[in-house]
Scaffold this motif. Structure first.
Motif, PDB file in Angstrom:
ATOM      1  N   TYR A   9       0.816  -1.214   0.000  1.00  0.00           N
ATOM      2  CA  TYR A   9       0.000   0.000   0.000  1.00  0.00           C
ATOM      3  C   TYR A   9       0.847   1.261   0.000  1.00  0.00           C
ATOM      4  CZ  TYR A   9      -3.745  -3.271   0.900  1.00  0.00           C
ATOM      5  OH  TYR A   9      -4.621  -4.325   0.795  1.00  0.00           O
ATOM      6  N   LYS A  10       0.570   2.125  -0.950  1.00  0.00           N
ATOM      7  CA  LYS A  10       1.300   3.380  -1.117  1.00  0.00           C
ATOM      8  C   LYS A  10       0.432   4.557  -0.674  1.00  0.00           C
ATOM      9  CE  LYS A  10       4.701   1.245  -3.232  1.00  0.00           C
ATOM     10  NZ  LYS A  10       4.170  -0.128  -3.127  1.00  0.00           N
ATOM     11  N   TRP A  66      -0.274   7.035  -2.449  1.00  0.00           N
ATOM     12  CA  TRP A  66      -1.161   7.292  -3.602  1.00  0.00           C
ATOM     13  C   TRP A  66      -2.455   6.508  -3.472  1.00  0.00           C
ATOM     14  CZ3 TRP A  66      -3.660   4.736  -7.444  1.00  0.00           C
ATOM     15  CH2 TRP A  66      -4.031   5.455  -8.581  1.00  0.00           C
ATOM     16  N   ASP A  67      -2.369   5.246  -3.002  1.00  0.00           N
ATOM     17  CA  ASP A  67      -3.558   4.405  -2.894  1.00  0.00           C
ATOM     18  C   ASP A  67      -4.612   5.023  -1.987  1.00  0.00           C
ATOM     19  OD1 ASP A  67      -2.283   2.497  -4.493  1.00  0.00           O
ATOM     20  OD2 ASP A  67      -1.451   1.448  -2.751  1.00  0.00           O
ATOM     21  N   TRP A  68      -4.144   5.581  -0.857  1.00  0.00           N
ATOM     22  CA  TRP A  68      -5.068   6.155   0.112  1.00  0.00           C
ATOM     23  C   TRP A  68      -5.949   7.233  -0.522  1.00  0.00           C
ATOM     24  CZ3 TRP A  68      -7.465   5.769   4.540  1.00  0.00           C
ATOM     25  CH2 TRP A  68      -7.956   6.921   5.173  1.00  0.00           C
ATOM     26  N   PHE A  69      -5.363   8.032  -1.384  1.00  0.00           N
ATOM     27  CA  PHE A  69      -6.095   9.143  -1.980  1.00  0.00           C
ATOM     28  C   PHE A  69      -6.804   8.779  -3.278  1.00  0.00           C
ATOM     29  CE2 PHE A  69      -2.818  11.204   0.619  1.00  0.00           C
ATOM     30  CZ  PHE A  69      -3.618  12.069   1.362  1.00  0.00           C
ATOM     31  N   ASN A  70      -6.537   7.598  -3.833  1.00  0.00           N
ATOM     32  CA  ASN A  70      -7.045   7.313  -5.178  1.00  0.00           C
ATOM     33  C   ASN A  70      -7.834   6.028  -5.336  1.00  0.00           C
ATOM     34  OD1 ASN A  70      -5.920   9.417  -7.272  1.00  0.00           O
ATOM     35  ND2 ASN A  70      -4.289   9.068  -5.781  1.00  0.00           N
ATOM     36  N   PHE A  71      -7.900   5.165  -4.336  1.00  0.00           N
ATOM     37  CA  PHE A  71      -8.668   3.939  -4.500  1.00  0.00           C
ATOM     38  C   PHE A  71     -10.140   4.227  -4.779  1.00  0.00           C
ATOM     39  CE2 PHE A  71      -5.915   0.504  -2.267  1.00  0.00           C
ATOM     40  CZ  PHE A  71      -5.324   0.208  -3.474  1.00  0.00           C
ATOM     41  N   GLY A  72     -10.662   5.336  -4.264  1.00  0.00           N
ATOM     42  CA  GLY A  72     -12.068   5.671  -4.510  1.00  0.00           C
ATOM     43  C   GLY A  72     -12.253   6.715  -5.592  1.00  0.00           C
ATOM     44  N   ASN A  73     -11.263   6.911  -6.441  1.00  0.00           N
ATOM     45  CA  ASN A  73     -11.242   8.014  -7.393  1.00  0.00           C
ATOM     46  C   ASN A  73     -11.651   7.601  -8.798  1.00  0.00           C
ATOM     47  OD1 ASN A  73     -10.719  10.689  -8.248  1.00  0.00           O
ATOM     48  ND2 ASN A  73      -8.647  10.126  -8.905  1.00  0.00           N
ATOM     49  N   ASN A  74     -12.396   6.514  -8.933  1.00  0.00           N
ATOM     50  CA  ASN A  74     -12.797   6.060 -10.261  1.00  0.00           C
ATOM     51  C   ASN A  74     -14.232   5.564 -10.199  1.00  0.00           C
ATOM     52  OD1 ASN A  74     -13.172   4.620 -12.724  1.00  0.00           O
ATOM     53  ND2 ASN A  74     -10.952   4.416 -12.931  1.00  0.00           N
ATOM     54  N   PRO A  75     -15.149   6.171 -10.962  1.00  0.00           N
ATOM     55  CA  PRO A  75     -16.551   5.735 -10.914  1.00  0.00           C
ATOM     56  C   PRO A  75     -16.726   4.301 -11.411  1.00  0.00           C
ATOM     57  CG  PRO A  75     -16.192   7.271 -12.719  1.00  0.00           C
ATOM     58  CD  PRO A  75     -14.954   7.291 -11.876  1.00  0.00           C
ATOM     59  N   ILE A 116       3.793  -9.012   7.180  1.00  0.00           N
ATOM     60  CA  ILE A 116       3.695  -7.883   6.252  1.00  0.00           C
ATOM     61  C   ILE A 116       3.922  -6.588   7.016  1.00  0.00           C
ATOM     62  CG2 ILE A 116       2.304  -6.741   4.503  1.00  0.00           C
ATOM     63  CD1 ILE A 116       0.653  -9.306   4.256  1.00  0.00           C
ATOM     64  N   GLU A 117       5.000  -5.909   6.672  1.00  0.00           N
ATOM     65  CA  GLU A 117       5.453  -4.699   7.368  1.00  0.00           C
ATOM     66  C   GLU A 117       4.858  -3.441   6.722  1.00  0.00           C
ATOM     67  OE1 GLU A 117       9.729  -2.337   8.078  1.00  0.00           O
ATOM     68  OE2 GLU A 117       9.631  -4.137   6.835  1.00  0.00           O
ATOM     69  N   ASN A 118       4.383  -2.518   7.558  1.00  0.00           N
ATOM     70  CA  ASN A 118       3.905  -1.232   7.045  1.00  0.00           C
ATOM     71  C   ASN A 118       5.068  -0.424   6.480  1.00  0.00           C
ATOM     72  OD1 ASN A 118       4.670  -1.069   9.951  1.00  0.00           O
ATOM     73  ND2 ASN A 118       4.313   1.123   9.656  1.00  0.00           N
ATOM     74  N   ILE A 119       4.835   0.225   5.355  1.00  0.00           N
ATOM     75  CA  ILE A 119       5.845   1.073   4.730  1.00  0.00           C
ATOM     76  C   ILE A 119       5.290   2.496   4.600  1.00  0.00           C
ATOM     77  CG2 ILE A 119       7.395   1.390   2.761  1.00  0.00           C
ATOM     78  CD1 ILE A 119       7.925  -1.131   4.394  1.00  0.00           C
ATOM     79  N   GLU A 120       4.382   2.714   3.650  1.00  0.00           N
ATOM     80  CA  GLU A 120       3.730   4.014   3.512  1.00  0.00           C
ATOM     81  C   GLU A 120       2.305   3.989   4.047  1.00  0.00           C
ATOM     82  OE1 GLU A 120       3.970   5.656  -0.452  1.00  0.00           O
ATOM     83  OE2 GLU A 120       5.870   4.630  -0.836  1.00  0.00           O
ATOM     84  N   ASP A 121       1.895   2.894   4.664  1.00  0.00           N
ATOM     85  CA  ASP A 121       0.501   2.696   5.058  1.00  0.00           C
ATOM     86  C   ASP A 121      -0.031   3.846   5.904  1.00  0.00           C
ATOM     87  OD1 ASP A 121       0.047  -0.684   4.792  1.00  0.00           O
ATOM     88  OD2 ASP A 121       2.075   0.152   4.777  1.00  0.00           O
ATOM     89  N   ILE A 122      -1.199   4.333   5.525  1.00  0.00           N
ATOM     90  CA  ILE A 122      -1.891   5.372   6.290  1.00  0.00           C
ATOM     91  C   ILE A 122      -2.964   4.746   7.174  1.00  0.00           C
ATOM     92  CG2 ILE A 122      -3.359   7.425   6.135  1.00  0.00           C
ATOM     93  CD1 ILE A 122      -1.865   8.166   3.563  1.00  0.00           C
ATOM     94  N   ASP A 123      -3.743   3.838   6.607  1.00  0.00           N
ATOM     95  CA  ASP A 123      -4.779   3.140   7.362  1.00  0.00           C
ATOM     96  C   ASP A 123      -4.285   1.734   7.672  1.00  0.00           C
ATOM     97  OD1 ASP A 123      -6.995   1.799   8.346  1.00  0.00           O
ATOM     98  OD2 ASP A 123      -8.392   2.659   6.898  1.00  0.00           O
ATOM     99  N   ALA A 173       5.622   3.933  10.782  1.00  0.00           N
ATOM    100  CA  ALA A 173       4.325   4.406  11.270  1.00  0.00           C
ATOM    101  C   ALA A 173       4.415   5.853  11.743  1.00  0.00           C
ATOM    102  CB  ALA A 173       3.836   3.504  12.399  1.00  0.00           C
ATOM    103  N   HIS A 174       5.526   6.200  12.390  1.00  0.00           N
ATOM    104  CA  HIS A 174       5.690   7.571  12.894  1.00  0.00           C
ATOM    105  C   HIS A 174       5.867   8.556  11.739  1.00  0.00           C
ATOM    106  CE1 HIS A 174       6.261  10.471  16.022  1.00  0.00           C
ATOM    107  NE2 HIS A 174       7.524  10.719  15.720  1.00  0.00           N
ATOM    108  N   TYR A 175       6.584   8.134  10.688  1.00  0.00           N
ATOM    109  CA  TYR A 175       6.682   8.957   9.475  1.00  0.00           C
ATOM    110  C   TYR A 175       5.295   9.202   8.897  1.00  0.00           C
ATOM    111  CZ  TYR A 175       6.253   9.024   4.422  1.00  0.00           C
ATOM    112  OH  TYR A 175       5.794   9.272   3.147  1.00  0.00           O
ATOM    113  N   ALA A 176       4.507   8.131   8.755  1.00  0.00           N
ATOM    114  CA  ALA A 176       3.175   8.271   8.170  1.00  0.00           C
ATOM    115  C   ALA A 176       2.280   9.139   9.047  1.00  0.00           C
ATOM    116  CB  ALA A 176       2.552   6.893   7.956  1.00  0.00           C
ATOM    117  N   HIS A 177       2.447   9.030  10.359  1.00  0.00           N
ATOM    118  CA  HIS A 177       1.665   9.856  11.278  1.00  0.00           C
ATOM    119  C   HIS A 177       2.014  11.339  11.107  1.00  0.00           C
ATOM    120  CE1 HIS A 177      -0.287  11.332  14.852  1.00  0.00           C
ATOM    121  NE2 HIS A 177       0.858  11.612  15.454  1.00  0.00           N
ATOM    122  N   GLY A 178       3.297  11.637  11.049  1.00  0.00           N
ATOM    123  CA  GLY A 178       3.711  13.033  10.982  1.00  0.00           C
ATOM    124  C   GLY A 178       3.570  13.660   9.618  1.00  0.00           C
TER     125      GLY A 178
END
Length: 279
Positions: A111-112, A114-123, A159-166, A191-196
């Motif tokens: 999960y990147k 980009w995914d967080w902001f775009n998974f719901g971006n297509n009708p 599975i390790e979090n990398i850019e994960d937001i959720d 996780a702290h990077y993603a939080h900040g």
């Protein structure tokens, strides 16, 4: 549920094992060997490296894992030719872990940001390969052979979090396999990077969300801006909240310091033991 302080170990390269051998064996600490994430290792003859590690670890009875491959190999690879390479490499990682006597392999979340902001971006989301469901399907396809091999060898892919937001997305991915061979890892600095930087919840929330699926933790400090891999105490992670969340779990995940400089391990231990968190 465990009481504080918690025993912790480290993520090290094979060449660093002699320096920390006594510390590892005296406490039978958790250990993660990191050499196997390098492409040249799994593409070549990795057996001598396994033999060297086993030689250094004579007498070691602690929990052992490796870091699996991730460079240019996202788990949700779309290109079928490249996906076949990913699948083979992950199977090789399982073989190497089994030869070493390891029971865990760390792999990276697909999960990147980009995914967080775009998974719901297509009708037409149901018909596009960028949906959350399609990501899970691709990961299943790409990891199926490795998971089957891991199940046979008693090895768990974490599975390790990398850019994960959720953090719940990664949990849903791991749970979807319905296998004891797929669980979760948390990297505290990621996780702290993603939080900040991207508005993710704080690190202890990642721990709480993972719950009984959490089998591994990379312990590293950061400033909420970048992936620093500093020793705890140098950055701004709330370590008391993190360790309380880990101690509240019904299981004890592998806990390893993953520091940019292995010679910072004593400073990390001094800080965490001084805070009554780790030993």
């Amino acid at each position: 549920m465990a009481d504080l302080p918690l025993s912790i170990g480290a993520a090290l390269n094979v060449a660093e094992l002699p320096t920390y051998r006594e510390w590892l064996i005296d406490g039978q600490r958790d250990l993660e060997i990191q050499d196997f994430c390098a492409p040249k290792v799994l593409l070549g003859d990795w057996q001598p490296l396994v033999s060297k590690a086993r030689e250094h670890l004579d007498g070691f009875k602690g929990r052992l894992g490796i870091h699996g491959p991730f460079y240019d190999l996202p788990l949700d690879m779309k290109d079928p030719e490249l996906a076949a390479i990913l699948s083979r490499r992950m199977v090789t990682a399982v073989d190497a872990a089994a030869a070493l006597g390891a029971t865990q392999i760390v792999v990276h979340s697909p999960y990147k940001t980009w995914d967080w902001f775009n998974f719901g971006n297509n009708p037409r989301a149901g018909n596009t390969p960028s949906t959350a469901e399609a990501t899970i399907d691709r990961v299943h396809h790409n990891l199926s052979a490795a998971v089957t091999r891991a199940e046979a060898e008693g090895i768990t892919l974490v599975i390790e979090n990398i850019e994960d937001i959720d953090p719940s997305w990664r949990r849903a991915l791991a749970t979807s396999f319905g296998s004891d061979a797929v669980r979760l890892s948390i990297d505290t600095g990621h996780a702290h990077y993603a939080h900040g930087t991207t508005g993710a919840p704080p690190v202890d929330y990642f721990v709480t969300d993972a719950a009984e699926m959490l089998s591994h933790v990379h312990l590293q400090d950061a400033d909420g801006f970048a992936d620093r891999h500093w020793p705890p105490g140098r950055g701004t992670v709330n370590w008391h909240a993190v360790f309380r969340a880990i101690a509240a779990l019904p299981q004890r995940p592998h806990l390893v310091l993953e520091l940019r400089e292995a010679n910072d391990i004593p400073a990390a231990m001094d800080y965490l033991s001084g805070e009554g968190l780790a030993c």
